[in-house]
Design an enzyme around this catalytic site. Structure first.
Site, PDB file in Angstrom:
ATOM      1  N   CYS A  85      -5.658  14.761  -6.888  1.00 46.43           N
ATOM      2  CA  CYS A  85      -5.311  15.908  -7.630  1.00 46.43           C
ATOM      3  C   CYS A  85      -6.570  16.711  -8.010  1.00 46.43           C
ATOM      4  O   CYS A  85      -7.578  16.158  -8.352  1.00 46.43           O
ATOM      5  CB  CYS A  85      -4.185  15.686  -8.724  1.00 46.43           C
ATOM      6  SG  CYS A  85      -3.061  14.519  -8.561  1.00 46.43           S
ATOM      7  N   GLY A  98       1.358   5.485   7.736  1.00 49.71           N
ATOM      8  CA  GLY A  98       1.911   5.436   9.081  1.00 49.71           C
ATOM      9  C   GLY A  98       2.799   4.236   9.219  1.00 49.71           C
ATOM     10  O   GLY A  98       3.076   3.644  10.228  1.00 49.71           O
ATOM     11  N   ASN A 150      -3.898   7.521   0.731  1.00 43.01           N
ATOM     12  CA  ASN A 150      -3.268   9.145   0.421  1.00 43.01           C
ATOM     13  C   ASN A 150      -3.143   9.776   1.683  1.00 43.01           C
ATOM     14  O   ASN A 150      -3.894   9.412   2.594  1.00 43.01           O
ATOM     15  CB  ASN A 150      -3.830   9.771  -0.779  1.00 43.01           C
ATOM     16  CG  ASN A 150      -2.688  10.481  -1.313  1.00 43.01           C
ATOM     17  OD1 ASN A 150      -1.544  10.940  -0.851  1.00 43.01           O
ATOM     18  ND2 ASN A 150      -2.552  10.424  -2.634  1.00 43.01           N
ATOM     19  N   GLY A 156       2.101   9.845   8.149  1.00 43.54           N
ATOM     20  CA  GLY A 156       2.996   9.456   9.304  1.00 43.54           C
ATOM     21  C   GLY A 156       2.238   8.617  10.355  1.00 43.54           C
ATOM     22  O   GLY A 156       1.069   8.255  10.138  1.00 43.54           O
ATOM     23  N   ASN A 181       3.819   6.316 -10.068  1.00 47.99           N
ATOM     24  CA  ASN A 181       2.710   7.077  -9.578  1.00 47.99           C
ATOM     25  C   ASN A 181       2.430   8.338 -10.780  1.00 47.99           C
ATOM     26  O   ASN A 181       3.450   8.936 -11.162  1.00 47.99           O
ATOM     27  CB  ASN A 181       2.982   7.668  -8.109  1.00 47.99           C
ATOM     28  CG  ASN A 181       1.852   8.304  -7.794  1.00 47.99           C
ATOM     29  OD1 ASN A 181       1.369   9.203  -8.178  1.00 47.99           O
ATOM     30  ND2 ASN A 181       1.206   7.708  -6.523  1.00 47.99           N
ATOM     31  N   GLY A 205       3.242  20.054  -3.853  1.00 47.29           N
ATOM     32  CA  GLY A 205       2.798  20.636  -5.088  1.00 47.29           C
ATOM     33  C   GLY A 205       3.200  19.893  -6.406  1.00 47.29           C
ATOM     34  O   GLY A 205       3.432  20.159  -7.452  1.00 47.29           O
ATOM     35  N   LEU A 206       3.444  18.482  -6.219  1.00 45.28           N
ATOM     36  CA  LEU A 206       3.361  17.638  -7.264  1.00 45.28           C
ATOM     37  C   LEU A 206       4.950  18.054  -8.107  1.00 45.28           C
ATOM     38  O   LEU A 206       5.010  17.529  -9.492  1.00 45.28           O
ATOM     39  CB  LEU A 206       2.524  17.281  -8.222  1.00 45.28           C
ATOM     40  CG  LEU A 206       1.251  16.874  -7.850  1.00 45.28           C
ATOM     41  CD1 LEU A 206       0.033  16.745  -8.694  1.00 45.28           C
ATOM     42  CD2 LEU A 206       1.353  15.408  -7.069  1.00 45.28           C
ATOM     43  N   LYS A 263       7.850   9.158  -7.180  1.00 45.05           N
ATOM     44  CA  LYS A 263       7.255  10.350  -7.197  1.00 45.05           C
ATOM     45  C   LYS A 263       6.046  10.581  -8.109  1.00 45.05           C
ATOM     46  O   LYS A 263       6.308   9.848  -9.487  1.00 45.05           O
ATOM     47  CB  LYS A 263       8.080  11.336  -7.168  1.00 45.05           C
ATOM     48  CG  LYS A 263       7.697  12.828  -6.904  1.00 45.05           C
ATOM     49  CD  LYS A 263       7.270  13.263  -5.765  1.00 45.05           C
ATOM     50  CE  LYS A 263       6.698  14.533  -5.772  1.00 45.05           C
ATOM     51  NZ  LYS A 263       5.803  14.715  -4.583  1.00 45.05           N
ATOM     52  N   GLY A 270       6.095   5.418   3.374  1.00 46.66           N
ATOM     53  CA  GLY A 270       6.228   6.991   3.129  1.00 46.66           C
ATOM     54  C   GLY A 270       7.214   7.684   4.273  1.00 46.66           C
ATOM     55  O   GLY A 270       8.501   7.579   4.151  1.00 46.66           O
TER      56      GLY A 270
HETATM   57  C1  LIG Z   1       6.658  14.562   1.216  1.00 45.49           C
HETATM   58  C2  LIG Z   1       5.470  13.772   0.968  1.00 45.49           C
HETATM   59  C3  LIG Z   1       5.282  13.658  -0.608  1.00 45.49           C
HETATM   60  C4  LIG Z   1       4.609  12.940  -1.140  1.00 45.49           C
HETATM   61  N1  LIG Z   1       4.225  12.931  -2.440  1.00 45.49           N
HETATM   62  C5  LIG Z   1       3.197  12.110  -2.967  1.00 45.49           C
HETATM   63  C6  LIG Z   1       2.774  12.063  -4.684  1.00 45.49           C
HETATM   64  O1  LIG Z   1       3.741  12.660  -5.229  1.00 45.49           O
HETATM   65  N2  LIG Z   1       1.996  11.176  -5.018  1.00 45.49           N
HETATM   66  C7  LIG Z   1       1.166  10.626  -4.081  1.00 45.49           C
HETATM   67  O2  LIG Z   1       0.544   9.799  -4.702  1.00 45.49           O
HETATM   68  N3  LIG Z   1       1.224  10.340  -2.916  1.00 45.49           N
HETATM   69  C8  LIG Z   1       2.406  11.382  -2.285  1.00 45.49           C
HETATM   70  N4  LIG Z   1       2.401  11.437  -0.782  1.00 45.49           N
HETATM   71  C9  LIG Z   1       1.561  10.549  -0.247  1.00 45.49           C
HETATM   72  C10 LIG Z   1       2.387   9.228   0.490  1.00 45.49           C
HETATM   73  O3  LIG Z   1       2.508   8.392  -1.013  1.00 45.49           O
HETATM   74  C11 LIG Z   1       1.308   8.413   1.294  1.00 45.49           C
HETATM   75  O4  LIG Z   1       0.144   8.136   0.760  1.00 45.49           O
HETATM   76  C12 LIG Z   1       1.045   9.084   2.522  1.00 45.49           C
HETATM   77  O5  LIG Z   1       2.149   9.803   2.869  1.00 45.49           O
HETATM   78  C13 LIG Z   1       0.888   8.171   3.779  1.00 45.49           C
HETATM   79  O6  LIG Z   1       1.923   7.332   4.255  1.00 45.49           O
HETATM   80  P1  LIG Z   1       2.885   7.394   5.206  1.00 45.49           P
HETATM   81  O7  LIG Z   1       2.314   7.494   6.576  1.00 45.49           O
HETATM   82  O8  LIG Z   1       3.776   6.312   5.259  1.00 45.49           O
HETATM   83  O9  LIG Z   1       3.794   8.623   4.919  1.00 45.49           O
HETATM   84  C14 LIG Z   1       3.349  12.276  -0.340  1.00 45.49           C
HETATM   85  C15 LIG Z   1       3.596  12.004   1.120  1.00 45.49           C
HETATM   86  C16 LIG Z   1       4.635  12.745   1.608  1.00 45.49           C
HETATM   87  C17 LIG Z   1       4.946  13.051   3.159  1.00 45.49           C
END
Ligand SMILES: Cc1cc2nc3c(=O)[nH]c(=O)nc-3n(C[C@H](O)[C@H](O)[C@H](O)COP(=O)(O)O)c2cc1C
Ligand SMILES: Cc1cc2nc3c(=O)[nH]c(=O)nc-3n(C[C@H](O)[C@H](O)[C@H](O)COP(=O)(O)OP(=O)(O)OC[C@H]3O[C@@H](n4cnc5c(N)ncnc54)[C@H](O)[C@@H]3O)c2cc1C
Ligand code: FES
Lengths: 316, 327
Positions: free
Chosen positions: A134, A253, A197, A222, A103, A76-77, A49, A274
């Site tokens: 950010c 995704g 991202n 997703g 990260n 919100g990080l 995270k 993710g």
């Molecule tokens: C609930 C959630 C929290 C996330 N938190 C972060 C984060 O803290 N820092 C970051 O760089 N990306 C964050 N992401 C983005 C994911 O790392 C990723 O780039 C994005 O979800 C696309 O991949 P996916 O489709 O496999 O989920 C977050 C995504 C989700 C769904």
């Protein structure tokens, strides 16, 4: 080809991954929860995270909503902050035979630099991934990653302090041409790029008219964003990563082994997973086995051989 | 929040396939599914399963009509208008409380499903013999009263599922409890009756005509229309019961149900200076503590602002009512 003969190992900067599968930031916490479902040592890498200098509570709920074929989030990080991460979370991860990529997020370049310097000096940090999606409070909240100059300035500042760990810049897809920001990050000294991202998105309750997220705007992830990710990875691979032999971690995704193969073909050296972890906490290990099976079916002996291998459009 | 999530006697969380062993309609609003679980499965009341769902096979309305009607000259069954939009394919799992656990012989886990949307409609339509893809047991659980005080279990509408298991658990421990169940009308109570329960107006008393399921503690029924049992809410019935039958005996409250009900129960507990644990619901992305989506504001004297966000899926869903910052 027998599955036993297949080499899944890939290299991202100085990180030797035993297979091309990693968790994505924000979707596997700090590893401890997923470790209840499988041995983290089976993964290529763990991406944590986002860590910020100070702990953050995050946005008020609802922070996450389901949309058709995806999720929209504005967490919100929320995170434990640098000190607790170093004191508690990082040592816990050291129990597993897996490279840890941390990260990092921030609201000023100075904050990024401070966190990255501390992480570079810490044992057990193999890589640092910069979350540049950010808002930069010094530039009226414009995201660091959406324009090449501020992005290059940030990466250069961080690069100066990160002398040991592999520096990965996580690109935002919310740009006109991702090759431009990819090039800026590469020129500024990134060892690798990760993309994408989340895509900016929004959902409104049709009956109440209220935004579905308290923060109104969120990040789309997703299955819905996979074709966007594939396109952007291909674009970056052709323009920047391929010619410069810069490794790319692809994400957006990824859910099935076929997706991993598709990402490798587009130009990714490895993938991060993710949202699919939410659907099935065992997704990542299932993918390791699935990719091995897939490569055997293709008669490809190494995952590295597949990177960027795509037919030209129109070819048969 | 109480944090017994990793109690030594609860089996580790895992993903597994569970067969549907039995399926029954329970009242007009619920379907009860009995699932087979491995021999080493141990869960505690309050814990939940995260179930992979597909999209609803057909809208409820369309499923009433059969293709045969067409041959009979009827209308071809077709979802129209808004109905069609309800057939979404859920992306993430759906949390369902473990309603009961039966470890005599083959281990059985029971869930009580209220079909409200695509995922739960699909779930409620699973036939005997189908398998469900489940992650569990998840979350923390209710803690029995510290002494021999009377446990007052209050369940209302959707969300009352875990109260059944809690009643079993307390009865097994030899603790005294009373179960108060509330619904808009008798048809919406997830129970079957030998004969329609008698209307008792403003008197709260155990209902003698419950056929199914067997609840091992006295059960008071409250309906908003008053046509059966106490007329009013479950919390009002609980308060009435205490005034009539319990007087000054110390009690502990346990609540499961819609948020306004939990708030009312928390207020009642505060008035009687009694402990109160409630099970909270929040949208859940992962159910295992990695997405940080399911937060609730909880009192935290250690923090500068006096509260902190806690994860409903991991630190909850059961919380001490006195810790909740209601919003
Ligand atoms: C609930 C959630 C929290 C996330 N938190 C972060 C984060 O803290 N820092 C970051 O760089 N990306 C964050 N992401 C983005 C994911 O790392 C990723 O780039 C994005 O979800 C696309 O991949 P996916 O489709 O496999 O989920 C977050 C995504 C989700 C769904
Ligand atoms: C810890 C926990 C335990 C639960 N236990 C049970 C149970 O034992 N039995 C049961 O029937 N339901 C239970 N629920 C609620 C259940 O998870 C939701 O009804 C379900 O997720 C809705 O999914 P859907 O696809 O059917 O509906 P969707 O199409 O997603 O939504 C349909 C409607 O349901 C509402 N809804 C969606 N998610 C929730 C939610 N988490 N809580 C309340 N309403 C919601 C939405 O507002 C929407 O109007 C529980 C929820 C939690 C968090
Ligand atoms: S549902 Fe993901 S952290 Fe609770």
């Amino acid at each position: 080809m027998a599955q036993g003969d297949i080499d899944l190992g890939v290299q991202v900067g100085s990180i030797a991954m035993k297979n091309p599968i990693a968790t994505a930031s924000g979707c596997g916490g700090y590893g401890e929860e997923l470790a209840e479902f499988y041995d983290l040592g089976r993964l290529g890498a763990i991406v944590t995270k986002s860590i910020t200098l100070q702990p953050r509570e995050g946005h008020p709920p609802p922070r996450l909503v389901e949309v058709r074929a995806g999720m929209l989030n504005a967490i919100g990080l929320a995170n434990v902050g640098l000190d607790r991460f170093l004191a508690e979370k990082l040592p816990a991860l050291a129990r597993f035979d897996v490279p840890v990529i941390v990260n990092v997020a921030g609201s000023t370049p100075e904050e990024y630099v401070a966190v990255c310097a501390a992480l570079d000096a810490a044992d057990g940090v193999a890589g640092i991934e910069l979350n540049v999606s950010c808002p930069n409070v010094k530039r009226g909240g414009m995201e660091f990653g959406v324009a090449p100059e501020p992005l290059a300035a940030l990466v250069e500042a961080v690069r100066e302090k990160v002398t040991r760990a592999t520096l990965i810049v996580k690109l935002s897809p919310n740009v006109t041409d991702i090759a431009v920001t990819a090039k800026a990050a590469a020129d500024a000294g990134a060892d690798a790029l990760s993309l994408v991202n989340t895509l900016r998105g929004m959902a409104i309750d049709p009956w109440t008219g209220r935004p579905a997220l308290t923060n109104t705007v969120g990040g789309l992830s997703g299955p819905a964003i996979k074709p966007v990710a594939i396109y952007m990875i291909r674009r970056v691979w052709e323009e920047v990563a391929g010619p410069r032999h810069l490794p790319v971690i692809g994400l957006g995704g990824v859910q099935f082994a076929e997706d991993v193969i598709e990402f490798l073909r587009a130009g990714a050296t490895a993938v991060s997973v993710g949202t699919a972890n939410f659907v099935d906490p065992q997704t990542c290990v299932t993918l390791v086995d699935g990719v091995r099976e897939g490569l055997a079916r293709l008669g490809v002996s190494s995952a590295r051989d597949l990177v960027g291998r795509m037919q030209r459009g129109g070819e048969t | 929040m109480a944090q017994p999530a990793t109690q030594p006697d609860v089996s580790p969380r895992r993903r597994l396939e569970m067969p549907v062993l039995d399926r029954r309609d329970a009242g007009s609003d619920y379907v009860r599914l009995v699932l087979g679980a491995p021999d080493d499965w141990i869960s505690r009341p309050g814990q939940f399963l995260n179930v992979r769902c597909e999209s609803a096979p057909r809208s409820a309305a369309a499923s009433e009509r059969r293709p045969l009607d067409y041959e009979d000259g009827g209308e071809w069954p077709q979802a129209t208008g808004l109905e069609l939009g309800r057939r979404r394919w859920p992306v993430v799992r759906r949390p369902l409380s473990i309603s009961r656990l039966d470890r005599r012989g083959r281990v059985r886990v029971e869930i009580l499903v209220r079909p409200v949307g695509s995922g739960t409609q699909w779930l409620a339509s699973r036939p005997v013999g189908a398998t469900l893809d489940v992650v569990g047991p998840l979350g923390n659980c209710f803690t029995p009263p510290a002494d021999d005080r009377l446990a007052v279990l209050v369940g209302g509408g959707c969300g009352m599922a875990p109260i059944f298991g809690l009643a079993d658990y307390l009865a097994d421990l030899g603790r005294e409890a009373v179960f108060v169940v509330g619904a808009p009308a008798v048809a919406q109570v997830p129970m079957r009756f030998k004969r329609p329960p008698e209307a008792t107006g403003d008197v709260a008393r155990p209902c003698p005509t419950i056929l199914e399921p067997h609840v091992p503690v006295p059960t008071v029924l409250a309906t908003e229309d008053g046509a059966g049992g106490f007329r009013g809410t479950a919390v009002a019935a609980a308060e009435r019961w205490l005034d009539q039958a319990v007087a000054d005996r110390p009690v502990a409250f346990y609540g499961c149900g819609p948020e306004p009900m939990l708030r009312a129960l928390a207020a009642l507990a505060e008035r009687r200076r009694a402990p109160c644990q409630v099970s909270l619901e929040q949208f859940m992305g992962c159910g295992i503590g990695v997405c940080l989506s399911c937060v609730r504001k909880m009192r935290d004297p250690g923090s500068e602002v006096g509260w902190t966000y806690r994860l409903t899926c991991r630190d909850g869903p059961v919380a001490d009512a006195a810790d909740i910052v209601w919003e």
